[in-house]
Design a protein around this motif. Structure first.
Motif, PDB file in Angstrom:
ATOM      1  N   ALA A 121     -88.015  35.670  -4.554  1.00 31.05           N
ATOM      2  CA  ALA A 121     -86.714  35.005  -4.444  1.00 31.05           C
ATOM      3  C   ALA A 121     -86.053  34.858  -5.808  1.00 31.05           C
ATOM      4  N   PHE A 126     -82.358  33.756  -7.216  1.00 29.43           N
ATOM      5  CA  PHE A 126     -82.376  32.448  -6.565  1.00 29.43           C
ATOM      6  C   PHE A 126     -82.659  31.370  -7.592  1.00 29.43           C
ATOM      7  N   HIS A 133     -77.846  25.909   0.614  1.00 29.67           N
ATOM      8  CA  HIS A 133     -78.455  27.232   0.422  1.00 29.67           C
ATOM      9  C   HIS A 133     -79.897  27.107  -0.071  1.00 29.67           C
ATOM     10  N   THR A 134     -80.149  26.176  -0.987  1.00 26.78           N
ATOM     11  CA  THR A 134     -81.511  25.983  -1.495  1.00 26.78           C
ATOM     12  C   THR A 134     -82.436  25.482  -0.403  1.00 26.78           C
ATOM     13  N   THR A 137     -83.170  28.307   1.948  1.00 26.54           N
ATOM     14  CA  THR A 137     -84.075  29.291   1.336  1.00 26.54           C
ATOM     15  C   THR A 137     -85.518  28.798   1.351  1.00 26.54           C
ATOM     16  N   TYR A 138     -85.717  27.534   0.994  1.00 25.48           N
ATOM     17  CA  TYR A 138     -87.076  26.991   1.018  1.00 25.48           C
ATOM     18  C   TYR A 138     -87.615  26.898   2.444  1.00 25.48           C
ATOM     19  N   HIS A 140     -86.888  29.082   4.873  1.00 24.62           N
ATOM     20  CA  HIS A 140     -87.319  30.453   5.176  1.00 24.62           C
ATOM     21  C   HIS A 140     -88.615  30.785   4.434  1.00 24.62           C
TER      22      HIS A 140
END
Length: 202
Positions: A121, A126, A133-134, A137-138, A140
């Protein structure tokens, strides 16, 4: 302390572990003398400190450090595989023994998988921030770790079944009870009995 010295462990590593325990004890030394109460009071730097609170903080500190040193000296001198096999010989639940062994074996691999995905990432620019968004992402990232861990567990289970695993852990190292083991166990039991007697008398 005698057991720790006999185990010949690194004192630097022991002091680091004791520092973690005593960081909590330092908070007790700050709070208990001021809040515990009691008739005996000691004045220090303009503060009324409870002598009973000081004694209780000292007792908790001594017992906490003794317990940590005892576990370090007894557990650090044995491998996790031998520990799991010994617990099984003591008639502990085989499922708990296997859970201990597999947790020790695969938690490191799961952590490595998490670090690999996190590096991937970061290579895609990232940068964690406090935004949606953060968090997505975490989410996922953790989801991928769980999925890959599940797949690895399924492959490991199939491999063990193909090798005839029947739910019993077998050690490649012979386990024998020596005279020194009996003497150590007797000494620890007598010491524990003496501590119980002193606690009841006190």
């Amino acid at each position: 302390m005698l057991l720790t010295a006999a185990a010949r462990l690194s004192w630097a590593a022991i002091l680091r572990r004791l520092l973690i325990v005593n960081s909590f004890n330092a908070l007790l030394w700050l709070l208990l003398p001021l809040t515990y109460g009691g008739t005996e009071v000691v004045r220090f730097a303009g503060l009324n400190l409870s002598l009973t609170g000081l004694r209780l903080a000292a007792l908790i500190t001594i017992k906490g450090n003794a317990a940590v040193l005892l576990f370090i000296s007894l557990l650090s001198t044995s491998t996790v595989a031998r520990l799991g096999h010994s617990l099984q010989l003591l008639r502990l639940s085989p499922r708990l023994c296997l859970l201990l062994l597999f947790s020790y074996r695969y938690l490191g691999l799961i952590h490595e998988e998490f670090l690999r995905l996190h590096r991937a990432a970061e290579l895609r620019c990232f940068h964690p921030r406090t935004n949606l968004h953060t968090y997505r992402t975490y989410g996922h990232l953790l989801g991928m770790v769980i999925v890959r861990s599940w797949n690895r567990a399924a492959r490991v289970q199939q491999a063990m079944l193909l090798r005839g695993f029947s739910g019993t852990f077998h050690s490649l190292e012979p386990t024998e009870l020596h005279r020194n083991d009996v003497l150590l166990m007797a000494g620890l039991l007598l010491t524990a009995l003496l501590l119980v007697v002193l606690e009841l008398i006190g």
